[in-house]
Design a protein around this motif. Structure first.
Motif, PDB file in Angstrom:
ATOM      1  N   MET A 158      -9.783 -12.229   7.939  1.00  0.00           N
ATOM      2  CA  MET A 158     -11.017 -11.473   7.739  1.00  0.00           C
ATOM      3  C   MET A 158     -11.394 -11.436   6.267  1.00  0.00           C
ATOM      4  O   MET A 158     -10.564 -11.132   5.434  1.00  0.00           O
ATOM      5  CB  MET A 158     -10.797 -10.040   8.216  1.00  0.00           C
ATOM      6  N   ASN A 159     -12.623 -11.768   5.959  1.00  0.00           N
ATOM      7  CA  ASN A 159     -13.033 -11.632   4.565  1.00  0.00           C
ATOM      8  C   ASN A 159     -14.345 -10.869   4.492  1.00  0.00           C
ATOM      9  O   ASN A 159     -14.961 -10.530   5.502  1.00  0.00           O
ATOM     10  CB  ASN A 159     -13.146 -13.011   3.900  1.00  0.00           C
ATOM     11  N   ILE A 160     -14.751 -10.596   3.280  1.00  0.00           N
ATOM     12  CA  ILE A 160     -15.902  -9.714   3.085  1.00  0.00           C
ATOM     13  C   ILE A 160     -17.174 -10.296   3.703  1.00  0.00           C
ATOM     14  O   ILE A 160     -17.936  -9.603   4.356  1.00  0.00           O
ATOM     15  CB  ILE A 160     -16.095  -9.441   1.582  1.00  0.00           C
ATOM     16  N   GLN A 179      -6.253   7.346   1.981  1.00  0.00           N
ATOM     17  CA  GLN A 179      -7.661   7.023   1.758  1.00  0.00           C
ATOM     18  C   GLN A 179      -8.283   6.499   3.053  1.00  0.00           C
ATOM     19  O   GLN A 179      -7.865   5.478   3.574  1.00  0.00           O
ATOM     20  CB  GLN A 179      -7.769   5.972   0.653  1.00  0.00           C
ATOM     21  N   GLN A 206       0.817  -1.213   0.000  1.00  0.00           N
ATOM     22  CA  GLN A 206       0.000   0.000   0.000  1.00  0.00           C
ATOM     23  C   GLN A 206       0.854   1.268   0.000  1.00  0.00           C
ATOM     24  O   GLN A 206       0.471   2.280  -0.577  1.00  0.00           O
ATOM     25  CB  GLN A 206      -0.873  -0.050   1.248  1.00  0.00           C
ATOM     26  N   ALA A 216     -12.690   4.407   2.117  1.00  0.00           N
ATOM     27  CA  ALA A 216     -12.949   3.165   1.396  1.00  0.00           C
ATOM     28  C   ALA A 216     -12.441   1.983   2.209  1.00  0.00           C
ATOM     29  O   ALA A 216     -11.427   2.080   2.899  1.00  0.00           O
ATOM     30  CB  ALA A 216     -12.250   3.190   0.046  1.00  0.00           C
ATOM     31  N   LEU A 265     -17.431  -9.620   7.296  1.00  0.00           N
ATOM     32  CA  LEU A 265     -17.719  -8.232   7.607  1.00  0.00           C
ATOM     33  C   LEU A 265     -19.188  -7.939   7.387  1.00  0.00           C
ATOM     34  O   LEU A 265     -19.817  -7.255   8.162  1.00  0.00           O
ATOM     35  CB  LEU A 265     -16.870  -7.329   6.724  1.00  0.00           C
ATOM     36  N   LYS A 268      -5.287   1.269   8.583  1.00  0.00           N
ATOM     37  CA  LYS A 268      -4.265   0.236   8.754  1.00  0.00           C
ATOM     38  C   LYS A 268      -2.895   0.856   9.020  1.00  0.00           C
ATOM     39  O   LYS A 268      -2.082   0.283   9.735  1.00  0.00           O
ATOM     40  CB  LYS A 268      -4.201  -0.651   7.505  1.00  0.00           C
ATOM     41  N   ASN A 309     -11.030   0.505   9.107  1.00  0.00           N
ATOM     42  CA  ASN A 309     -10.824  -0.583   8.143  1.00  0.00           C
ATOM     43  C   ASN A 309     -10.339  -0.077   6.785  1.00  0.00           C
ATOM     44  O   ASN A 309     -10.349  -0.813   5.813  1.00  0.00           O
ATOM     45  CB  ASN A 309     -12.123  -1.362   7.928  1.00  0.00           C
ATOM     46  N   SER A 310      -9.961   1.180   6.733  1.00  0.00           N
ATOM     47  CA  SER A 310      -9.504   1.734   5.454  1.00  0.00           C
ATOM     48  C   SER A 310      -7.985   1.597   5.367  1.00  0.00           C
ATOM     49  O   SER A 310      -7.335   1.291   6.367  1.00  0.00           O
ATOM     50  CB  SER A 310      -9.875   3.214   5.386  1.00  0.00           C
ATOM     51  N   PRO A 311      -7.437   1.824   4.181  1.00  0.00           N
ATOM     52  CA  PRO A 311      -5.968   1.828   4.087  1.00  0.00           C
ATOM     53  C   PRO A 311      -5.353   2.791   5.110  1.00  0.00           C
ATOM     54  O   PRO A 311      -4.355   2.461   5.750  1.00  0.00           O
ATOM     55  CB  PRO A 311      -5.718   2.308   2.660  1.00  0.00           C
ATOM     56  N   ARG A 326     -15.511   2.351   9.397  1.00  0.00           N
ATOM     57  CA  ARG A 326     -14.983   2.398   8.041  1.00  0.00           C
ATOM     58  C   ARG A 326     -13.557   2.949   8.039  1.00  0.00           C
ATOM     59  O   ARG A 326     -12.660   2.396   7.412  1.00  0.00           O
ATOM     60  CB  ARG A 326     -15.925   3.242   7.171  1.00  0.00           C
ATOM     61  N   PHE A 349     -10.558  -1.411   2.917  1.00  0.00           N
ATOM     62  CA  PHE A 349      -9.337  -1.900   2.257  1.00  0.00           C
ATOM     63  C   PHE A 349      -9.592  -3.099   1.356  1.00  0.00           C
ATOM     64  O   PHE A 349      -8.835  -3.367   0.443  1.00  0.00           O
ATOM     65  CB  PHE A 349      -8.232  -2.208   3.260  1.00  0.00           C
ATOM     66  N   ASN A 350     -10.693  -3.824   1.617  1.00  0.00           N
ATOM     67  CA  ASN A 350     -10.982  -4.977   0.747  1.00  0.00           C
ATOM     68  C   ASN A 350     -11.314  -4.569  -0.684  1.00  0.00           C
ATOM     69  O   ASN A 350     -11.338  -5.400  -1.578  1.00  0.00           O
ATOM     70  CB  ASN A 350     -12.144  -5.792   1.312  1.00  0.00           C
TER      71      ASN A 350
END
Ligand SMILES: Nc1ncnc2c1ncn2[C@@H]1O[C@H](COP(=O)(O)OP(=O)(O)O)[C@@H](O)[C@H]1O
Ligand SMILES: [Mg+2]
Lengths: 250, 320
Positions: free
Chosen positions: B1-3, A113, A105, A116, B6, B185, B180-182, B177, A118-119
């Protein structure tokens, strides 16, 4: 043959102790350079100077012709200098996958960002999977980094470095502290990177035998000074090196 | 973790949200409704705090600054400009703006420092705000504070409940949100290993400053709602007690999660209420602060990672 990185008389001292002493070297593009020398010779410190973790007391550092002496570690990473650490330096409470994805990333344009999920970034997931496969860590993708065996942590370290897609890779003793069974896997990984042929690799290693087969050029540090450089063959037969280092039981 | 995972949890939270909207029809008792409103407000405050503490690893002892700013600007606007929705919006907007500005300033000046310096500086700064509020009597009413009227539409307790719930839910999903966003992280990466984050090419200070602005803005919104729920503001909104409360809520519930601080806020609010009402039963309960302390120690012993953290690690252990 282009020079990708160059130092001119770099020196750094801690208090009175000179850890790196007027070292001038040229790292050749797309070649495999090894740095050897006994413990405490200043190898890691030299890497810290190249990657920007430390600033030299004297001398200057060039990357692709530009003076980067005053650039921060963050800036140098963006310019294309990537490094791994001798002491494992990962994100312990994140998974292996998340560790690598953070590195992936950081190369993308979505660093800030926050709206949005991350998935949504499938390309990150794919790239991360690709790199994990390259270092043979796919099975561990969902383990927390802190739960990895030592050798696996070293692989993770390399995976994060690869994800940065830097032209220059500085590898600081990737086999340090590994058990004998773990070493070949790391050598495989390094071979694999070398085989791809698009990177410049600088490897610190104090196990001589490991690097002889791989290296195009070998630099020898001793008490902070560059005492010799040459092909592996020249180094093995160099008298100064033999008396200073090889002869010394190293 | 997957979609899939969530989405399941999103459904779960949406169901809870729905239940919370129906709740005032079931629980009609005013004092209980008031407690639930307080839980929403402190849940918001504690979530904002956890964005710093649990997600980014920033220890601040001055988080009340933003809470207090929101409370004061709201109270002052409603008092001076009249009890209308317009003045509420103006007051809240100024509170948010001030919070953003102050957190930007504090962040830029101090987030380069080592973390314990940052903690101390924020503590000192919150003391400064407290003294300023005490001294600026014409504006703040000093220690005694002042009361004000609410706009008609939210004088109805049910309406205030719904208003607080809406903010609570929006902020929860918004922060969920964000974490859980870039971007989120990277915050966790900073918490885990700041140097390594730098050497991956991230500009750590920018992330910290942005996180503290978001956190400050959310905290100021909690302050806005707090003032509305009490129809009263005094210097208590800048008091260190409140910092300790929010710290406890976050730690008891579990740092590094959003549900944790909410549960922590619920427990602390209920404990406040329940233990102080026991005073009628026996005099020892008048010393509820002692019991409160005991309760806190027990939680730390039995739930070292906070309630949510401990449950999570138990579940993870079982899956192995
Ligand atoms: N941050 C530091 N402060 C003080 N001395 C240091 C520091 N880093 C390294 N040194 C000293 O510099 C010398 C070279 O260390 P290092 O570069 O780690 O050696 P190598 O990697 O070759 O084993 C050692 O004597 C070490 O003790
Ligand atoms: Mg070293």
């Amino acid at each position: 043959m282009g020079v990708i990185m160059e130092t001119k008389d770099v020196t750094v001292s801690f208090g009175g102790h000179v850890a790196v002493d007027q070292v001038s070297v040229q790292i050749l593009e797309r070649k495999f350079t090894s740095i050897i020398g006994p413990n405490g010779a200043g190898k890691t410190t030299f890497f810290n100077l190249l990657s920007g973790q430390m600033k030299p007391t004297n001398g200057s550092i060039y990357f692709k012709g530009a003076d980067v002496t005053k650039r921060s570690a963050t800036e140098r990473t963006r310019l294309g200098i990537g490094r791994s650490f001798q002491i494992t330096n990962v994100f312990p409470n994140l998974t292996v996958f998340e560790n690598v994805r953070l590195a992936v990333q950081s190369q993308a344009k979505v660093r800030y960002q926050m709206f949005a999920h991350f998935n949504q970034y499938k390309q990150f997931q794919e790239k991360t999977d690709e790199i994990l496969a390259l270092v043979f860590l796919q099975d561990k993708a969902n383990s927390l980094a802190m739960n990895l065996a030592h050798g696996e942590k070293r692989k993770l370290e390399i995976a994060m470095l690869l994800a940065l897609e830097t032209e220059l890779l500085l590898l600081d003793e990737p086999t340090a502290g590994m058990s004998l069974e773990e070493v070949p896997a790391i050598i495989d990984v390094i071979h694999e990177i070398k085989q791809q042929g698009n990177r410049t690799i600088v490897l610190i290693e104090h196990k001589m035998d490991m690097i002889m087969g791989m290296s195009d050029e070998v630099l020898v540090l001793y008490h902070g000074e560059l005492i010799a450089k040459g092909t592996p063959n020249e180094i093995v037969h160099n008298e100064i090196v033999q008396s200073a280092y090889l002869g010394g039981g190293g | 973790m997957n979609i899939q995972n969530l989405e399941k949890s999103t459904w779960f939270y949406l169901c809870i949200t729905l239940l919370l909207f129906i709740l005032p029809m079931v629980i009609t008792e005013r004092s209980l409704q008031f407690i639930i409103i307080q839980i929403f407000i402190f849940g918001i405050f504690a979530m904002s705090y956890d964005l710093l503490l649990g997600y980014t690893g920033i220890i601040s002892f001055g988080h009340v600054i933003f809470f207090g700013l929101g409370a004061y600007t709201t109270g002052i606007a409603l008092d001076r400009l009249g009890a209308t929705i317009g003045s509420l919006v103006i007051g809240a907007f100024i509170g948010v703006l001030l919070a953003a500005f102050v957190s930007l300033l504090v962040g830029m000046l101090t987030l380069r420092l080592k973390s314990h310096f940052y903690a101390m500086l924020t503590l000192a700064l919150s003391g400064l705000f407290l003294v300023a509020a005490e001294k600026w009597r014409p504006m703040t009413g000093g220690n005694d504070g002042f009361t004000f009227r609410l706009p008609d539409i939210i004088r109805e307790p049910n309406h205030l409940y719904i208003l607080c719930l809406i903010f609570f839910v929006l902020i929860f999903f918004g922060l969920r949100r964000l974490t859980n966003s870039p971007f989120g992280k990277v915050l966790m990466a900073i918490r885990e290993n700041e140097n390594r984050t730098t050497s991956l090419g991230y500009k750590v200070v920018y992330y910290k400053v942005i996180a503290s602005i978001v956190s400050g803005v959310v905290a100021s919104l909690a302050g806005v709602l707090y003032a509305l729920s009490l129809r009263f503001v005094n210097t208590g909104v800048f008091a260190t007690d409140l910092t300790i409360d929010v710290l406890l809520m976050t730690i008891i519930g579990g740092v590094g999660t959003l549900i944790g601080p909410i549960i922590g806020a619920g427990l602390v609010e209920l404990a406040h209420h329940w233990l102080s009402s026991l005073a009628d039963v026996h005099w020892i309960f008048e010393r509820w602060i002692i019991l409160y302390g005991t309760l806190y120690i027990l939680v730390v012993i039995f739930f070292p990672l906070g309630i949510i953290g401990t449950i999570r690690s138990k579940l993870a252990g079982r899956n192995k």
